[in-house]
Design a protein around this motif. Structure first.
Motif, mmCIF file in Angstrom:
data_model
loop_
_atom_site.group_PDB
_atom_site.id
_atom_site.type_symbol
_atom_site.label_atom_id
_atom_site.label_comp_id
_atom_site.label_asym_id
_atom_site.label_seq_id
_atom_site.Cartn_x
_atom_site.Cartn_y
_atom_site.Cartn_z
ATOM 1 N N ILE A 112 0.846 -1.198 0.000
ATOM 2 C CA ILE A 112 0.000 0.000 0.000
ATOM 3 C C ILE A 112 0.882 1.249 0.000
ATOM 4 C CG2 ILE A 112 -1.809 1.260 1.249
ATOM 5 C CD1 ILE A 112 -2.469 -1.694 0.105
ATOM 6 N N ALA A 113 1.885 1.253 0.884
ATOM 7 C CA ALA A 113 2.790 2.401 0.974
ATOM 8 C C ALA A 113 3.533 2.616 -0.341
ATOM 9 C CB ALA A 113 3.775 2.212 2.121
ATOM 10 N N GLU A 114 3.977 1.544 -0.971
ATOM 11 C CA GLU A 114 4.689 1.666 -2.245
ATOM 12 C C GLU A 114 3.772 2.199 -3.346
ATOM 13 O OE1 GLU A 114 7.891 1.666 -3.109
ATOM 14 O OE2 GLU A 114 8.085 1.572 -0.928
ATOM 15 N N ALA A 115 2.532 1.756 -3.362
ATOM 16 C CA ALA A 115 1.571 2.255 -4.355
ATOM 17 C C ALA A 115 1.352 3.754 -4.168
ATOM 18 C CB ALA A 115 0.245 1.503 -4.241
ATOM 19 N N ILE A 116 1.271 4.187 -2.920
ATOM 20 C CA ILE A 116 1.101 5.624 -2.634
ATOM 21 C C ILE A 116 2.320 6.393 -3.124
ATOM 22 C CG2 ILE A 116 0.974 7.342 -0.781
ATOM 23 C CD1 ILE A 116 -0.740 5.247 0.779
ATOM 24 N N ARG A 117 3.492 5.880 -2.845
ATOM 25 C CA ARG A 117 4.718 6.562 -3.279
ATOM 26 C C ARG A 117 4.779 6.669 -4.806
ATOM 27 N NH1 ARG A 117 7.070 3.485 1.367
ATOM 28 N NH2 ARG A 117 7.462 5.076 2.945
ATOM 29 N N ARG A 118 4.398 5.588 -5.490
ATOM 30 C CA ARG A 118 4.406 5.606 -6.963
ATOM 31 C C ARG A 118 3.447 6.666 -7.505
ATOM 32 N NH1 ARG A 118 4.417 0.108 -6.591
ATOM 33 N NH2 ARG A 118 2.174 -0.060 -6.935
ATOM 34 N N LYS A 119 2.251 6.732 -6.952
ATOM 35 C CA LYS A 119 1.212 7.631 -7.486
ATOM 36 C C LYS A 119 1.407 9.086 -7.086
ATOM 37 C CE LYS A 119 -1.921 6.545 -9.728
ATOM 38 N NZ LYS A 119 -1.986 6.440 -11.193
ATOM 39 N N THR A 120 2.075 9.339 -5.962
ATOM 40 C CA THR A 120 2.177 10.715 -5.469
ATOM 41 C C THR A 120 3.579 11.307 -5.616
ATOM 42 O OG1 THR A 120 2.742 9.997 -3.214
ATOM 43 C CG2 THR A 120 0.375 10.297 -3.734
ATOM 44 N N GLY A 121 4.576 10.443 -5.762
ATOM 45 C CA GLY A 121 5.953 10.930 -5.809
ATOM 46 C C GLY A 121 6.558 11.152 -4.432
ATOM 47 N N LYS A 123 8.393 10.256 -1.037
ATOM 48 C CA LYS A 123 9.435 9.267 -0.790
ATOM 49 C C LYS A 123 9.423 8.754 0.648
ATOM 50 C CE LYS A 123 12.357 10.565 -4.570
ATOM 51 N NZ LYS A 123 11.351 10.188 -5.505
ATOM 52 N N GLY A 124 9.275 9.655 1.602
ATOM 53 C CA GLY A 124 9.366 9.255 3.002
ATOM 54 C C GLY A 124 8.109 9.576 3.795
ATOM 55 N N TRP A 125 8.093 9.029 5.000
ATOM 56 C CA TRP A 125 6.982 9.304 5.904
ATOM 57 C C TRP A 125 7.017 10.770 6.329
ATOM 58 C CZ3 TRP A 125 3.991 5.382 5.369
ATOM 59 C CH2 TRP A 125 4.478 4.072 5.345
ATOM 60 N N GLY A 126 5.839 11.356 6.476
ATOM 61 C CA GLY A 126 5.743 12.743 6.933
ATOM 62 C C GLY A 126 5.870 13.772 5.829
ATOM 63 N N GLU A 127 6.061 13.326 4.580
ATOM 64 C CA GLU A 127 6.195 14.262 3.463
ATOM 65 C C GLU A 127 4.823 14.642 2.903
ATOM 66 O OE1 GLU A 127 8.802 13.025 0.348
ATOM 67 O OE2 GLU A 127 10.458 12.605 1.728
ATOM 68 N N ASP A 131 1.826 20.224 -4.183
ATOM 69 C CA ASP A 131 0.526 20.894 -4.344
ATOM 70 C C ASP A 131 -0.321 20.879 -3.073
ATOM 71 O OD1 ASP A 131 -0.241 18.232 -4.211
ATOM 72 O OD2 ASP A 131 -1.183 18.188 -6.192
ATOM 73 N N GLY A 132 0.203 20.273 -2.002
ATOM 74 C CA GLY A 132 -0.535 20.234 -0.741
ATOM 75 C C GLY A 132 -1.700 19.252 -0.740
ATOM 76 N N MET A 133 -1.745 18.378 -1.727
ATOM 77 C CA MET A 133 -2.866 17.439 -1.836
ATOM 78 C C MET A 133 -2.731 16.256 -0.872
ATOM 79 S SD MET A 133 -5.702 16.686 -3.643
ATOM 80 C CE MET A 133 -5.651 17.405 -5.259
ATOM 81 N N PHE A 134 -1.532 15.648 -0.794
ATOM 82 C CA PHE A 134 -1.356 14.426 -0.013
ATOM 83 C C PHE A 134 -0.200 14.541 0.977
ATOM 84 C CE2 PHE A 134 -2.972 12.891 -4.189
ATOM 85 C CZ PHE A 134 -4.156 12.324 -3.755
ATOM 86 N N THR A 135 -0.413 13.986 2.169
ATOM 87 C CA THR A 135 0.658 13.771 3.142
ATOM 88 C C THR A 135 0.649 12.296 3.471
ATOM 89 O OG1 THR A 135 0.465 15.976 4.120
ATOM 90 C CG2 THR A 135 1.495 14.296 5.481
ATOM 91 N N LEU A 136 1.839 11.682 3.512
ATOM 92 C CA LEU A 136 1.968 10.260 3.808
ATOM 93 C C LEU A 136 2.563 10.064 5.194
ATOM 94 C CD1 LEU A 136 1.953 7.246 3.010
ATOM 95 C CD2 LEU A 136 4.190 7.632 1.925
ATOM 96 N N ASP A 137 1.874 9.284 6.020
ATOM 97 C CA ASP A 137 2.368 8.936 7.352
ATOM 98 C C ASP A 137 2.075 7.470 7.623
ATOM 99 O OD1 ASP A 137 3.636 11.121 8.721
ATOM 100 O OD2 ASP A 137 1.695 12.124 8.812
ATOM 101 N N HIS A 138 2.816 6.911 8.563
ATOM 102 C CA HIS A 138 2.474 5.566 9.039
ATOM 103 C C HIS A 138 1.955 5.705 10.458
ATOM 104 C CE1 HIS A 138 6.020 4.948 11.688
ATOM 105 N NE2 HIS A 138 6.615 5.742 10.815
ATOM 106 N N VAL A 139 1.041 4.826 10.815
ATOM 107 C CA VAL A 139 0.444 4.857 12.147
ATOM 108 C C VAL A 139 0.438 3.448 12.716
ATOM 109 C CG1 VAL A 139 -1.002 6.895 11.782
ATOM 110 C CG2 VAL A 139 -1.887 4.643 11.172
#
Length: 200
Positions: A112-121, A123-127, A131-139
């Motif tokens: 899931i995390a890799e798919a998000i990275r591919r689609k959004t660009g 790279k790391g958690w907390g980025e 465009d301010g559309m997506f933030t990626l974090d792990h919980v």
């Protein structure tokens, strides 16, 4: 990485929040209002998001909660730093929170995390995307292990995901669509384990 949002110098609860504060504080006995720190912090974060900002808690908002509850600011900061639902820095419009606890990990949260990275660009958690559309974090555990892997997007859970379903979900969000939350497979009960075969 998205442009940093300047922290406001001050924060005041608006009239909508004030109505909710009265209802929240009424739930706590006299002298125990400090117990309302978590719901008031959540309310402040939602007010900031509702008024056009990223949903987060600048120090000014935490100080306003401390003042309202008559408690030292440090005690409010401690509450804010403990819960992952409270954001200490700005997040994107869609806060993508991948559950990485054992049940989700065993069922493919890395995918899931890799798919998000591919689609959004990202790279790391907390980025956050530029465009301010997506933030990626792990919980840690989101409490929906039965439908693992789970991705929380803001307040909604998307369950039974795989890479393909995750990519479709992100594409829909980019188009401004809000897909139905819950199981992407349409499951509304826990999976049934196969019956064991008796040895003959």
């Amino acid at each position: 990485m998205a442009e940093e949002t300047a922290a406001p110098e001050d924060f005041r609860f608006d009239s909508e929040s004030e109505v909710r504060i009265g209802k929240i504080l009424a739930k706590y006995p006299e002298g125990r209002q400090a117990s309302a720190a978590l719901p008031l912090l959540d309310l402040a974060q939602r007010q900031i998001a509702r008024t056009g900002g990223a949903g987060w808690l600048p120090r000014a908002a935490m100080d306003a909660v401390a003042e309202r509850l008559g408690m030292p600011p440090m005690r409010v900061y401690e509450v804010a730093s403990f819960y992952t639902m409270l954001n200490k820095k700005p997040v994107g419009k869609y806060h993508l929170q991948v559950c990485t606890t054992t049940p989700c990990w065993l069922r493919g949260s890395d995918e899931i995390a890799e798919a998000i990275r591919r689609k959004t660009g990202l790279k790391g958690w907390g980025e956050t995307t530029p465009d301010g559309m997506f933030t990626l974090d792990h919980v840690e555990c989101l409490g929906a292990c039965v439908n693992a892997p789970v991705l929380a997007i803001n307040d909604d859970y998307f369950e039974d995901l795989d890479a393909e379903a995750t990519e479709k979900l992100l594409e829909a969000l980019k188009r401004g669509e809000v897909p139905p939350h819950g199981s992407v497979k349409g499951r509304n009960a826990e999976p049934v384990a196969p019956t064991s075969q008796k040895a003959e």
